[in-house]
Design a protein around this motif. Structure first.
Motif, PDB file in Angstrom:
ATOM      1  N   TYR A  99      58.296  -7.900 -39.310  1.00 50.07           N
ATOM      2  CA  TYR A  99      58.947  -8.876 -38.447  1.00 50.07           C
ATOM      3  C   TYR A  99      58.339  -8.937 -37.041  1.00 50.07           C
ATOM      4  O   TYR A  99      58.912  -9.537 -36.151  1.00 50.07           O
ATOM      5  N   THR A 100      57.209  -8.304 -36.838  1.00 45.04           N
ATOM      6  CA  THR A 100      56.664  -8.192 -35.490  1.00 45.04           C
ATOM      7  C   THR A 100      55.303  -8.864 -35.370  1.00 45.04           C
ATOM      8  O   THR A 100      54.278  -8.245 -35.635  1.00 45.04           O
ATOM      9  N   PRO A 101      55.263 -10.134 -34.969  1.00 48.12           N
ATOM     10  CA  PRO A 101      53.975 -10.780 -34.704  1.00 48.12           C
ATOM     11  C   PRO A 101      53.307 -10.119 -33.494  1.00 48.12           C
ATOM     12  O   PRO A 101      53.972  -9.757 -32.521  1.00 48.12           O
ATOM     13  N   ASN A 102      52.001  -9.969 -33.560  1.00 48.96           N
ATOM     14  CA  ASN A 102      51.312  -9.211 -32.528  1.00 48.96           C
ATOM     15  C   ASN A 102      50.216 -10.001 -31.817  1.00 48.96           C
ATOM     16  O   ASN A 102      49.356  -9.410 -31.180  1.00 48.96           O
ATOM     17  N   LYS A 103      50.230 -11.328 -31.911  1.00 43.50           N
ATOM     18  CA  LYS A 103      49.128 -12.082 -31.326  1.00 43.50           C
ATOM     19  C   LYS A 103      49.032 -11.859 -29.825  1.00 43.50           C
ATOM     20  O   LYS A 103      47.933 -11.710 -29.285  1.00 43.50           O
ATOM     21  N   LYS A 104      50.156 -11.845 -29.129  1.00 48.36           N
ATOM     22  CA  LYS A 104      50.123 -11.604 -27.690  1.00 48.36           C
ATOM     23  C   LYS A 104      49.553 -10.220 -27.392  1.00 48.36           C
ATOM     24  O   LYS A 104      48.776 -10.042 -26.451  1.00 48.36           O
ATOM     25  N   LYS A 105      49.947  -9.221 -28.187  1.00 49.92           N
ATOM     26  CA  LYS A 105      49.441  -7.868 -27.979  1.00 49.92           C
ATOM     27  C   LYS A 105      47.946  -7.801 -28.281  1.00 49.92           C
ATOM     28  O   LYS A 105      47.207  -7.062 -27.609  1.00 49.92           O
ATOM     29  N   LYS A 112      42.190  -6.536 -21.814  1.00 52.08           N
ATOM     30  CA  LYS A 112      42.039  -5.196 -21.228  1.00 52.08           C
ATOM     31  C   LYS A 112      40.629  -4.662 -21.429  1.00 52.08           C
ATOM     32  O   LYS A 112      40.069  -3.982 -20.549  1.00 52.08           O
ATOM     33  N   ASN A 113      40.031  -4.962 -22.573  1.00 52.65           N
ATOM     34  CA  ASN A 113      38.686  -4.462 -22.890  1.00 52.65           C
ATOM     35  C   ASN A 113      37.575  -5.432 -22.492  1.00 52.65           C
ATOM     36  O   ASN A 113      36.396  -5.136 -22.705  1.00 52.65           O
ATOM     37  N   ALA A 114      37.951  -6.576 -21.928  1.00 54.14           N
ATOM     38  CA  ALA A 114      36.957  -7.597 -21.580  1.00 54.14           C
ATOM     39  C   ALA A 114      36.145  -7.185 -20.362  1.00 54.14           C
ATOM     40  O   ALA A 114      36.688  -6.689 -19.367  1.00 54.14           O
ATOM     41  N   ARG A 115      34.851  -7.441 -20.430  1.00 53.52           N
ATOM     42  CA  ARG A 115      33.957  -7.197 -19.289  1.00 53.52           C
ATOM     43  C   ARG A 115      33.807  -8.439 -18.429  1.00 53.52           C
ATOM     44  O   ARG A 115      33.330  -8.370 -17.300  1.00 53.52           O
ATOM     45  N   LYS A 197      40.465 -13.310 -15.742  1.00 53.20           N
ATOM     46  CA  LYS A 197      41.104 -12.033 -16.037  1.00 53.20           C
ATOM     47  C   LYS A 197      41.982 -11.600 -14.867  1.00 53.20           C
ATOM     48  O   LYS A 197      43.074 -11.044 -15.060  1.00 53.20           O
ATOM     49  N   LYS A 198      41.536 -11.906 -13.658  1.00 54.19           N
ATOM     50  CA  LYS A 198      42.300 -11.543 -12.461  1.00 54.19           C
ATOM     51  C   LYS A 198      43.667 -12.221 -12.454  1.00 54.19           C
ATOM     52  O   LYS A 198      44.683 -11.580 -12.159  1.00 54.19           O
ATOM     53  N   VAL A 199      43.697 -13.523 -12.775  1.00 53.22           N
ATOM     54  CA  VAL A 199      44.960 -14.262 -12.781  1.00 53.22           C
ATOM     55  C   VAL A 199      45.876 -13.743 -13.885  1.00 53.22           C
ATOM     56  O   VAL A 199      47.091 -13.637 -13.702  1.00 53.22           O
ATOM     57  N   PHE A 200      45.314 -13.423 -15.054  1.00 49.95           N
ATOM     58  CA  PHE A 200      46.103 -12.872 -16.157  1.00 49.95           C
ATOM     59  C   PHE A 200      46.823 -11.605 -15.706  1.00 49.95           C
ATOM     60  O   PHE A 200      48.004 -11.402 -16.012  1.00 49.95           O
ATOM     61  N   GLY A 205      50.398 -11.023 -17.455  1.00 50.51           N
ATOM     62  CA  GLY A 205      50.145 -11.412 -18.836  1.00 50.51           C
ATOM     63  C   GLY A 205      51.341 -12.010 -19.540  1.00 50.51           C
ATOM     64  O   GLY A 205      51.956 -12.964 -19.070  1.00 50.51           O
ATOM     65  N   PHE A 206      51.702 -11.426 -20.665  1.00 51.21           N
ATOM     66  CA  PHE A 206      52.798 -11.937 -21.486  1.00 51.21           C
ATOM     67  C   PHE A 206      54.110 -11.189 -21.254  1.00 51.21           C
ATOM     68  O   PHE A 206      55.032 -11.291 -22.069  1.00 51.21           O
ATOM     69  N   LYS A 207      54.197 -10.459 -20.163  1.00 44.13           N
ATOM     70  CA  LYS A 207      55.415  -9.717 -19.864  1.00 44.13           C
ATOM     71  C   LYS A 207      56.609 -10.661 -19.800  1.00 44.13           C
ATOM     72  O   LYS A 207      56.570 -11.704 -19.156  1.00 44.13           O
TER      73      LYS A 207
END
Length: 366
Positions: A99-105, A112-115, A197-200, A205-207
């Motif tokens: 029951y837990t979609p994880n697309k946002k995660k 987080k891992n993006a350069r 990434k800075k604005v995110f 983010g999705f908080k």
């Protein structure tokens, strides 16, 4: 309301050709692709991205597998590209939950891992032409926007159900661009979305939205719009268009649309919710008026003729420039038939979305 969209689309300037743009001052871009059960599409998607006319040393691709039950993860890992990073979300979150979609995660993990200083998201079933990355990036860099979204279309198909989806998705893209141009951003599409990434990080983010099964794109756009008014843009360029697959089964189509609409209950902007409610009641009125027209009596057909005919007329006017932009004016011939289906589709999907329950890609969502 549709005439309001029509004016917005005409006011939206078409973006110039990107082929002549130089490579000076191009930023490093991280293309993030959350994937679930896309074994039939992910390889073609990655091949299209790595064919982009953009310096190879200035972009990376991050694929995040969201608990796929097929071979999506293995196929993505087989692609031999040095600037490709493939992550397995299960290694970070543990055992799967039905029951837990994880697309946002998945997207958050990718960010987080993006350069890259810029994030560009798309989906694993999408294809794009070779100027997609350059078109999106050039538009973002040339303007002071904090988030830009690009056009999305359905791939050509011979399936009658997909014809309706083609016109429906083109309409949604047109409304997206129109409302953004009018200063009233209502929706966007995560299959073609760019932000820094800075604005995110700044908007966290999705908080606050993780418990909502979908809406990774719209909720983020609304957050950024609240923090940075008038900082949302639409890339009106066919070069920037992303092509996605239609749903080939009726059940799959219904589940997809219920998933899309279910997030509307959590919109923070009451004006967006009001537009959706008005559209639902207007289409419901057409159905009621059509039933009333079956009753004996003079002029019983007048209400449905005025409401239905008016809807068809203004949507035909709106669809002329939109289908012209997408090079799909042939779809205008289907409009009288798709309009009938559209009335019932809006009413039924709106009602079903209230339950918030659907099955999507072998995962039951409640």
């Amino acid at each position: 309301m549709v005439l309001y969209f029509f004016i917005g689309w005409l006011r939206l300037k078409k973006i110039a050709d990107s082929t002549s743009a130089g490579d000076n001052n191009l930023p490093f871009v991280s293309v993030i692709i959350p994937v679930r059960n896309e074994e039939a599409n992910i390889k073609a998607c990655l091949e299209a991205i790595f064919k982009q006319q953009y310096p190879q040393h200035l972009f990376e691709v991050i694929v995040i597998d969201d608990y796929s039950t097929d071979n999506s993860l293995a196929i993505a890992r087989e692609v031999n590209q040095r600037n490709l990073l493939v992550l397995d979300l299960q290694q970070y979150l543990g055992k799967p939950g039905e029951y837990t979609p994880n697309k946002k995660k998945a997207i958050a993990l990718g960010v987080k891992n993006a350069r890259g200083s810029l994030i560009l998201t798309t989906d694993g079933d999408c294809l794009m032409n070779e100027l997609w990355l350059r078109s999106m990036t050039n538009y973002y860099v040339a303007n002071s926007y904090k988030l830009v979204t690009g056009p999305v279309a359905i791939k050509p198909t011979s399936n009658p159900l997909a014809w309706f989806q083609q016109l429906d998705v083109l309409n949604m893209a047109g409304i997206t661009g129109a409302t953004i141009r009018n200063g009233f951003p209502t929706m966007c599409n995560g299959a073609n979305l760019m932000y820094s990434k800075k604005v995110f990080v700044e908007v966290e983010g999705f908080k606050g939205n993780h418990e909502v099964p979908t809406g990774d794109d719209i909720f983020l756009m609304h957050k950024i719009d609240e923090h940075y008014p008038n900082a949302i843009g639409f890339v009106k360029s066919f070069e920037a268009c992303v092509f996605t697959k239609p749903e080939n089964t009726f059940n799959g189509f219904i589940a997809q649309r219920v998933r899309w609409v279910s997030k509307s209950r959590r919109f923070s902007d009451w004006k967006v919710a009001l537009v959706l409610i008005f559209a639902w009641f207007f289409n419901l009125f057409i159905i009621i008026a059509a039933l009333a027209a079956l009753q004996p009596g003079e002029m019983t057909w007048m209400p449905v003729a005025i409401a239905g005919g008016g809807k068809l007329l203004v949507e035909f006017i709106f669809d002329i420039p939109v289908t012209y932009f997408f090079r799909k004016m042939i779809l205008l011939l289907l409009l009288p038939f798709t309009e009938i289906f559209h009335v019932f589709y809006v009413v039924v999907i709106g009602a079903l979305s209230l339950s918030g329950r659907y099955r999507w890609k072998d995962r039951l969502v409640k």
